[in-house]
Design an enzyme around this catalytic site. Structure first.
Site, mmCIF file in Angstrom:
data_model
loop_
_atom_site.group_PDB
_atom_site.id
_atom_site.type_symbol
_atom_site.label_atom_id
_atom_site.label_comp_id
_atom_site.label_asym_id
_atom_site.label_seq_id
_atom_site.Cartn_x
_atom_site.Cartn_y
_atom_site.Cartn_z
ATOM 1 N N THR A 75 1.413 -4.173 4.173
ATOM 2 C CA THR A 75 1.424 -4.574 5.762
ATOM 3 C C THR A 75 0.786 -6.055 6.061
ATOM 4 O O THR A 75 1.107 -6.219 7.095
ATOM 5 C CB THR A 75 0.570 -3.623 6.389
ATOM 6 O OG1 THR A 75 -0.591 -3.483 5.748
ATOM 7 C CG2 THR A 75 1.173 -2.151 6.324
ATOM 8 N N ASP A 76 0.233 -6.450 5.085
ATOM 9 C CA ASP A 76 -0.578 -7.778 5.233
ATOM 10 C C ASP A 76 0.658 -8.724 5.896
ATOM 11 O O ASP A 76 0.153 -9.686 6.619
ATOM 12 C CB ASP A 76 -1.234 -8.445 3.953
ATOM 13 C CG ASP A 76 -2.331 -7.422 3.824
ATOM 14 O OD1 ASP A 76 -2.727 -6.604 4.701
ATOM 15 O OD2 ASP A 76 -3.032 -7.645 2.809
ATOM 16 N N LYS A 133 0.135 -7.491 12.563
ATOM 17 C CA LYS A 133 -0.923 -6.498 12.109
ATOM 18 C C LYS A 133 -2.142 -7.088 12.810
ATOM 19 O O LYS A 133 -2.548 -8.207 12.657
ATOM 20 C CB LYS A 133 -1.089 -6.758 10.667
ATOM 21 C CG LYS A 133 -2.040 -5.828 10.144
ATOM 22 C CD LYS A 133 -1.921 -5.735 8.604
ATOM 23 C CE LYS A 133 -2.968 -4.586 7.824
ATOM 24 N NZ LYS A 133 -3.194 -4.688 6.624
ATOM 25 N N THR A 154 0.796 -1.163 -0.116
ATOM 26 C CA THR A 154 0.071 -0.051 -0.035
ATOM 27 C C THR A 154 1.002 1.210 -0.076
ATOM 28 O O THR A 154 0.374 2.364 -0.513
ATOM 29 C CB THR A 154 -0.972 0.073 1.268
ATOM 30 O OG1 THR A 154 -1.816 -1.117 1.041
ATOM 31 C CG2 THR A 154 -1.619 1.299 1.367
ATOM 32 N N TYR A 179 -8.159 0.434 -2.962
ATOM 33 C CA TYR A 179 -7.272 0.895 -3.809
ATOM 34 C C TYR A 179 -6.479 -0.215 -4.489
ATOM 35 O O TYR A 179 -6.612 -1.203 -4.380
ATOM 36 C CB TYR A 179 -6.313 1.888 -3.114
ATOM 37 C CG TYR A 179 -5.711 1.430 -2.007
ATOM 38 C CD1 TYR A 179 -4.579 0.488 -1.907
ATOM 39 C CD2 TYR A 179 -6.421 1.248 -0.650
ATOM 40 C CE1 TYR A 179 -4.235 -0.184 -1.048
ATOM 41 C CE2 TYR A 179 -6.108 0.751 0.275
ATOM 42 C CZ TYR A 179 -4.829 -0.130 0.139
ATOM 43 O OH TYR A 179 -4.376 -0.529 1.369
ATOM 44 N N GLU A 225 -1.366 -28.936 27.290
ATOM 45 C CA GLU A 225 -2.890 -29.369 26.592
ATOM 46 C C GLU A 225 -2.431 -30.723 25.712
ATOM 47 O O GLU A 225 -3.545 -31.533 25.381
ATOM 48 C CB GLU A 225 -3.414 -28.499 25.516
ATOM 49 C CG GLU A 225 -3.904 -27.288 26.501
ATOM 50 C CD GLU A 225 -5.193 -27.764 27.318
ATOM 51 O OE1 GLU A 225 -6.049 -28.563 26.732
ATOM 52 O OE2 GLU A 225 -5.429 -27.161 28.261
HETATM 53 N N1 ASP Z 1 -2.863 -5.575 0.700
HETATM 54 C C1 ASP Z 1 -1.648 -4.614 1.256
HETATM 55 C C2 ASP Z 1 -0.427 -5.504 1.035
HETATM 56 O O1 ASP Z 1 -0.162 -6.035 1.918
HETATM 57 C C3 ASP Z 1 -1.937 -4.133 2.163
HETATM 58 C C4 ASP Z 1 -1.266 -3.014 2.737
HETATM 59 O O2 ASP Z 1 -0.096 -2.891 2.228
HETATM 60 O O3 ASP Z 1 -1.449 -2.202 3.779
HETATM 61 O O4 ASP Z 1 0.344 -5.224 0.323
#
Ligand code: ASP
Length: 355
Positions: A118-119, A191, A38, A52, A312
């Site tokens: 971020t994923d 995340k 992103t 986006y 467990e």
């Molecule tokens: N789907 C995106 C990615 O991980 C989300 C992000 O970058 O925030 O590339």
């Protein structure tokens, strides 16, 4: 001797150029490796903050958007991949780790910043935390808003990441993650929210420090083995053992475990409920897996806390491994790397205690 105006101008220009060269000489040399996400995304309008397209803007454009970086580092960029991070694969990681090691081996590189979606940022950072062979800073950075959005967080996150990567205080602390004015450890951070800016959290253990006023402030260091102190070496590998994750939930069956076995998996991480509990419907499938030589690691889907060895489930008897407090997705990474070194479950358990 009287100086003519043109001579004076010439020597003034010379002094300024020398001063600029001297200043640039004192700044750290930071290489930015861009992988997409992103932070390199663009939306249809300035108010598009969801829906986006990730990974559309090239590294030079990202650098040009933050000219302030020139005052804190000598920055150069490299486009390693251009992908949304949900498409990150083991092969991408191997390529990235090799490139980072190559760069950090050079005297003219003081630190590396990796721009990333971020994923799966928490996974790539943990992989690098175990495979980078240097004490020089490596900082992963992303953003929650695309580059075209009002109040996009990418530019300030990138600016902070470059300062952090050039900061002597960041050396030897393992791979770092920096977004939202915070510094986190690759091993701990996850995340935790689909869309808010404060999504990166380290449950229970907390972040390492802050970015504030053009400076990194550290309060603690990760205590587990990492980077230069880690035993893993991917320099000659072009693939990793296949390790997958099976999820625990009410009414679960053994179909997923059997499918992975049929596909020839080398290791399985079970994201169990609670303290890594195994349902009666799944336990026999995992026992079968172990009998076939598949390494089984018990993790937890809860998001925090230690999975107790022999808690467990009787791991000694079943020859399973407990994941400690690693999330299932991070346990998968450690298990893959562990399987490049050994097939002995006690050795794998040692690694889960140390990394
Ligand atoms: N789907 C995106 C990615 O991980 C989300 C992000 O970058 O925030 O590339």
């Amino acid at each position: 001797m009287k100086m003519t105006a043109s001579r004076w101008l010439l020597s003034a220009a010379f002094v300024l150029a020398t001063q600029a060269a001297w200043a640039a000489d004192k700044l750290p040399n930071i290489r930015i490796l861009a992988t997409g996400g992103t932070i390199a995304g663009s939306g249809a309008t300035s108010t598009t903050t969801v829906g986006y397209t990730a990974a559309t803007v090239g590294v030079q454009k990202l650098i040009d958007a933050v000219p302030e970086m020139k005052t804190v580092a000598n920055v150069s960029g490299e486009q390693v991949f251009q992908i949304a991070s949900e498409n990150m694969s083991n092969e991408h990681w191997l390529k990235l780790a090799k490139r980072v090691n190559e760069l950090l081996g050079q005297d003219d590189v003081d630190g590396v910043v990796i721009t990333h979606g971020t994923d799966t940022l928490e996974e790539t950072s943990y992989f690098l935390n175990l495979t980078v062979k240097s004490k020089k800073p490596v900082v992963l950075v992303g953003s929650m808003r695309p580059s075209t959005a009002i109040s996009a967080d990418g530019p300030i996150n990138l600016y902070n990441a470059v300062i952090l990567a050039g900061s002597p205080d960041a050396r030897g602390r393992g791979v770092l993650v920096s977004l939202n004015d915070q510094i986190s450890a690759a091993r701990e951070v996850s995340k935790t929210n689909t869309s808010t800016m404060d999504t990166f959290r380290s449950p229970d253990l907390g972040m390492l420090g802050y970015m504030q006023g053009n400076k990194a402030y550290f309060y603690r260091s990760p205590s587990r083995r990492h980077t230069a102190d880690a035993e893993f070496d991917v320099s000659k590998l072009d693939r990793l053992p296949q390790v997958d994750i099976v999820y625990g939930y009410a009414n679960v069956n053994r179909v997923a475990v059997d499918a992975h076995l049929k596909a020839g998996v080398a290791g399985l991480v079970h994201a169990g409920v609670g303290n890594g509990s195994l349902a009666n419907t799944v336990k026999p499938a995992l026992v079968d897996a172990r009998k076939q030589g598949v390494m089984v690691v018990r993790a937890s889907r809860t998001g925090s806390g230690i999975v107790t060895r022999n808690g467990e489930a009787n791991d000694d008897e079943l020859d399973f491994v407990a994941a400690d407090n690693l999330s299932p997705q991070k346990a998968r990474i450690l298990l893959m790397l562990a399987l490049t070194k050994t097939r002995d479950s006690r050795e794998v358990q040692r690694m889960f205690r140390e990394y």
